[in-house]
Design a protein around this motif. Structure first.
Motif, mmCIF file in Angstrom:
data_model
loop_
_atom_site.group_PDB
_atom_site.id
_atom_site.type_symbol
_atom_site.label_atom_id
_atom_site.label_comp_id
_atom_site.label_asym_id
_atom_site.label_seq_id
_atom_site.Cartn_x
_atom_site.Cartn_y
_atom_site.Cartn_z
ATOM 1 N N ALA A 267 0.825 -1.209 0.000
ATOM 2 C CA ALA A 267 0.000 0.000 0.000
ATOM 3 C C ALA A 267 0.856 1.254 0.000
ATOM 4 N N GLY A 268 2.067 1.163 0.519
ATOM 5 C CA GLY A 268 2.922 2.339 0.576
ATOM 6 C C GLY A 268 3.682 2.617 -0.704
ATOM 7 N N GLY A 269 3.614 1.752 -1.678
ATOM 8 C CA GLY A 269 4.308 1.981 -2.941
ATOM 9 C C GLY A 269 5.727 1.447 -2.923
ATOM 10 N N TRP A 270 6.459 1.792 -3.996
ATOM 11 C CA TRP A 270 7.808 1.253 -4.164
ATOM 12 C C TRP A 270 8.783 1.756 -3.110
ATOM 13 N N ALA A 271 8.490 2.904 -2.492
ATOM 14 C CA ALA A 271 9.396 3.444 -1.473
ATOM 15 C C ALA A 271 9.446 2.572 -0.219
ATOM 16 N N MET A 272 8.494 1.671 -0.060
ATOM 17 C CA MET A 272 8.529 0.769 1.090
ATOM 18 C C MET A 272 9.672 -0.237 0.987
ATOM 19 N N LEU A 273 10.101 -0.546 -0.234
ATOM 20 C CA LEU A 273 11.153 -1.549 -0.408
ATOM 21 C C LEU A 273 12.467 -1.153 0.259
ATOM 22 N N PRO A 274 13.018 0.047 -0.003
ATOM 23 C CA PRO A 274 14.275 0.400 0.699
ATOM 24 C C PRO A 274 14.084 0.515 2.208
ATOM 25 N N ILE A 275 12.897 0.903 2.659
ATOM 26 C CA ILE A 275 12.662 0.981 4.104
ATOM 27 C C ILE A 275 12.706 -0.409 4.720
ATOM 28 N N LEU A 276 12.093 -1.375 4.054
ATOM 29 C CA LEU A 276 12.103 -2.743 4.572
ATOM 30 C C LEU A 276 13.512 -3.326 4.536
ATOM 31 N N ILE A 277 14.284 -2.993 3.506
ATOM 32 C CA ILE A 277 15.679 -3.458 3.455
ATOM 33 C C ILE A 277 16.472 -2.866 4.620
ATOM 34 N N CYS A 278 16.270 -1.572 4.881
ATOM 35 C CA CYS A 278 16.956 -0.924 6.013
ATOM 36 C C CYS A 278 16.571 -1.578 7.333
ATOM 37 N N SER A 279 15.306 -1.937 7.474
ATOM 38 C CA SER A 279 14.873 -2.570 8.722
ATOM 39 C C SER A 279 15.539 -3.937 8.898
ATOM 40 N N ALA A 280 15.688 -4.689 7.808
ATOM 41 C CA ALA A 280 16.335 -5.998 7.909
ATOM 42 C C ALA A 280 17.816 -5.850 8.258
ATOM 43 N N VAL A 281 18.478 -4.879 7.625
ATOM 44 C CA VAL A 281 19.903 -4.648 7.924
ATOM 45 C C VAL A 281 20.074 -4.191 9.373
ATOM 46 N N ALA A 282 19.209 -3.294 9.825
ATOM 47 C CA ALA A 282 19.301 -2.810 11.203
ATOM 48 C C ALA A 282 19.092 -3.938 12.199
ATOM 49 N N LEU A 283 18.139 -4.817 11.922
ATOM 50 C CA LEU A 283 17.906 -5.948 12.822
ATOM 51 C C LEU A 283 19.120 -6.862 12.877
ATOM 52 N N ALA A 284 19.730 -7.126 11.727
ATOM 53 C CA ALA A 284 20.926 -7.977 11.704
ATOM 54 C C ALA A 284 22.068 -7.343 12.500
ATOM 55 N N ILE A 285 22.260 -6.037 12.349
ATOM 56 C CA ILE A 285 23.332 -5.353 13.081
ATOM 57 C C ILE A 285 23.082 -5.401 14.578
ATOM 58 N N VAL A 286 21.854 -5.166 14.983
ATOM 59 C CA VAL A 286 21.529 -5.163 16.411
ATOM 60 C C VAL A 286 21.787 -6.534 17.023
ATOM 61 N N LEU A 287 21.350 -7.596 16.357
ATOM 62 C CA LEU A 287 21.573 -8.939 16.887
ATOM 63 C C LEU A 287 23.063 -9.270 16.951
#
Length: 217
Positions: A2-22
């Motif tokens: 629903a948020g459009g194509w701009a959601m893709l880089p946000i979701l990628i950033c969230s996955a990278v951030a989660l990996a770094i935190v762990l």
């Protein structure tokens, strides 16, 4: 979607951030960085002379504190200033390793809201272009379009706020570790220099190899 194509880089950033935190949570455990009793143990080794190269290699590979202390022990026979310089050089390397990936986490915290805002702006532009082509039409449809556009902003903030908080947390944790490691390194430096046994004074040479005969006979 629903948020459009701009959601893709946000979701990628969230996955990278989660990996770094762990990864950082595991790497920056206190017992992994500052093993309990290691400083006292190394000072005991220094006093007893148990400082063979294999021992030092195992110490350096065990933990960041061990790497710092091993660098000092490796040059224990040098002047105090040289030992201190080696500790400082190794300390910069150790801190760099402990802060690994934290710049990336801080970057994600910075660009997360910007990516969300970008997606929202693009969504609003697309919606107004549709309005220009077909008129206002159904107001409920227009409100739904605005809501979909704001999804990007909300998602960006959801990613950025925890990333920023955890970035600050890890940085403060590393700073605290550095203070304690500095204390341990200073104690070892004093042990290696101030408390080191003084070199034995050279024996006085004998006045002559054999007693000389007196001139009187």
């Amino acid at each position: 979607m629903a948020g459009g194509w701009a959601m893709l880089p946000i979701l990628i950033c969230s996955a990278v951030a989660l990996a770094i935190v762990l990864e950082r949570c595991w790497t920056l455990r206190r017992k992994s960085v500052l093993p309990p009793g290691l400083g006292d143990e190394v000072r005991t080794w220094a006093r007893s002379g148990q400082l063979d190269p294999a021992h030092l290699a195992t110490l350096a590979a065990g933990s960041p504190l061990g790497e710092l202390l091993a660098s000092a022990v490796a040059v224990r026979n040098r002047p105090r200033e040289l030992i201190k310089e080696r500790i400082e050089d190794t300390g910069r390397h150790v801190v760099h390793n402990m802060e690994r990936y934290l710049n990336t986490l801080g970057t994600i915290a910075l660009i997360g809201p910007l990516l969300g805002l970008l997606g929202t702006v693009i969504g609003l532009i697309r919606m107004f272009l549709d309005v220009m082509k077909g008129g206002v039409g159904d107001p409920m449809k227009m409100a739904g379009g605005i809501g979909e556009a704001l999804i990007c902003t909300a998602t960006g903030l959801v990613v950025a706020i925890p990333a920023y908080v955890l970035h600050r947390y890890f940085r403060s944790k590393v700073a605290g570790y550095c203070v304690e490691m500095e204390k341990q390194a200073t104690s070892l430096l004093d042990e290696l220099t101030l408390n080191a046994p003084a070199p034995a004074a050279p024996r006085a040479r004998r006045a002559a190899a054999a007693p000389t005969e007196s001139s009187a006979g």
